[in-house]
Design a protein around this motif. Structure first.
Motif, mmCIF file in Angstrom:
data_model
loop_
_atom_site.group_PDB
_atom_site.id
_atom_site.type_symbol
_atom_site.label_atom_id
_atom_site.label_comp_id
_atom_site.label_asym_id
_atom_site.label_seq_id
_atom_site.Cartn_x
_atom_site.Cartn_y
_atom_site.Cartn_z
ATOM 1 N N ARG A 72 130.709 19.086 1.082
ATOM 2 C CA ARG A 72 130.043 19.088 2.391
ATOM 3 C C ARG A 72 128.527 19.156 2.197
ATOM 4 O O ARG A 72 127.762 18.421 2.833
ATOM 5 N N VAL B 235 134.323 15.379 9.045
ATOM 6 C CA VAL B 235 134.018 14.923 10.402
ATOM 7 C C VAL B 235 134.781 15.714 11.461
ATOM 8 O O VAL B 235 134.216 16.119 12.482
ATOM 9 N N ASP B 236 136.062 15.959 11.220
ATOM 10 C CA ASP B 236 136.883 16.572 12.272
ATOM 11 C C ASP B 236 137.340 17.981 11.946
ATOM 12 O O ASP B 236 138.246 18.513 12.574
ATOM 13 N N GLN C 23 129.371 23.437 9.568
ATOM 14 C CA GLN C 23 128.841 22.247 10.228
ATOM 15 C C GLN C 23 129.649 21.004 9.836
ATOM 16 O O GLN C 23 130.166 20.914 8.726
ATOM 17 N N ILE C 24 129.718 20.063 10.749
ATOM 18 C CA ILE C 24 130.362 18.776 10.482
ATOM 19 C C ILE C 24 129.322 17.672 10.609
ATOM 20 O O ILE C 24 128.201 17.899 11.075
ATOM 21 N N LEU C 25 129.698 16.492 10.190
ATOM 22 C CA LEU C 25 128.901 15.291 10.433
ATOM 23 C C LEU C 25 129.653 14.409 11.409
ATOM 24 O O LEU C 25 130.886 14.370 11.397
ATOM 25 N N SER C 26 128.928 13.705 12.236
ATOM 26 C CA SER C 26 129.567 12.753 13.139
ATOM 27 C C SER C 26 129.965 11.499 12.367
ATOM 28 O O SER C 26 129.469 11.244 11.260
ATOM 29 N N ALA C 27 130.844 10.720 12.957
ATOM 30 C CA ALA C 27 131.224 9.451 12.328
ATOM 31 C C ALA C 27 130.000 8.570 12.131
ATOM 32 O O ALA C 27 129.872 7.875 11.110
ATOM 33 N N GLU C 28 129.068 8.604 13.078
ATOM 34 C CA GLU C 28 127.859 7.791 12.960
ATOM 35 C C GLU C 28 126.998 8.268 11.792
ATOM 36 O O GLU C 28 126.444 7.463 11.047
ATOM 37 N N GLU C 29 126.898 9.582 11.627
ATOM 38 C CA GLU C 29 126.107 10.113 10.501
ATOM 39 C C GLU C 29 126.751 9.742 9.164
ATOM 40 O O GLU C 29 126.051 9.350 8.221
#
Length: 251
Positions: free
Chosen positions: A103, A129-130, A181-187
């Motif tokens: 991560r 992401v999820d 924290q996560i990342l978005s699909a766009e990120e």
């Protein structure tokens, strides 16, 4: 282990071997010795002609222990890893992380694309992401009076490991609460470096690797056969796959 200062945080690290550098980022509750030295990664990479750099993340090993969850935001830990490369004068290198370290590595690839030549995400799939990583029940387990008071199986496993290694359990509790924290699909789609997603086929913590790889412009999947989350770390298939990836990409 030598140390260097990144702001108020003192970070312990290793820098061994000669050749093209690679940075290793360990997982939650672990450290350089447990995640990378013990399972044979450091020697494997050195024999392959690599300069191996790895740090004890803040709150872990020989690095500064902090007790506020906010001090463990994934972006801050990615900043620690970047600061180590800057400290050593390394302009660009592949980065490999495992679990929480994966991560951190993904955040680093986004924050400092100038530094990250390629990224290996071990023990982390679509939960980048999820999902937010390990459950907060692990923090509760760290704060329990004794191991016997912990009934959650996953929490009990991590608490026993922390007791065994003499880790600072209060720092680990803050870390598990602060690094969610996560990342978005766009990120994730902006991680343009060559990437390898390596997950054990019996891993129930990481999330599936294929859906994560599908979000990236240049990512492949490495299945680590018949391995759960922790045993996958030192698996020979994992090592062989990473070496092949680095060679194939000319890294």
């Amino acid at each position: 282990m030598p140390t260097f200062a990144h702001g108020a945080v003192e970070l312990a690290y290793i820098d061994e071997g000669e050749g093209e550098p690679i940075l290793l980022v360990h997982g939650f509750g672990s450290n350089v010795a447990v995640n990378w030295v013990g399972p044979g990664w450091v020697e494997t990479l050195k024999r392959a002609g690599r300069r191996v750099i790895a740090l004890d993340n803040r709150g872990h090993g020989g690095s500064t222990k902090l007790y506020a969850p906010a001090d463990y935001h994934t972006s801050l830990m990615a900043g620690d890893a970047a600061a180590l490369l800057d400290h050593l004068g390394i302009v660009r290198a592949p980065v490999m992380g495992y679990s929480m370290g994966a991560r951190i590595s993904a955040f680093l690839a986004l924050q400092r694309p100038d530094l990250v030549e390629a990224v290996v995400l071990g023990g982390l799939g679509i939960h980048l992401v999820d999902g937010v990583g390990l459950p907060t029940t692990i923090a509760d387990a760290m704060e329990a009076p004794a191991l016997a008071d912990v009934t959650d199986p996953l929490g009990r496993m991590f608490r026993a490991f922390a007791d065994q290694t003499g880790a600072d359990r209060r720092a680990l509790a803050a870390c598990i609460r602060g690094s969610r924290q996560i990342l978005s699909a766009e990120e994730v789609g902006r991680i343009g470096q060559p990437a390898l997603i390596a997950v054990g086929t019996r891993d129930r913590i990481a999330g599936a690797p294929g859906p994560l790889a599908a979000l990236m412009p240049d990512a492949g999947v490495l299945d680590i056969p018949d391995r759960d989350h922790n045993p996958a770390v030192g698996d020979k298939v994992f090592k062989q796959g990473v070496l092949a990836f680095l060679t194939r990409r000319g890294l």
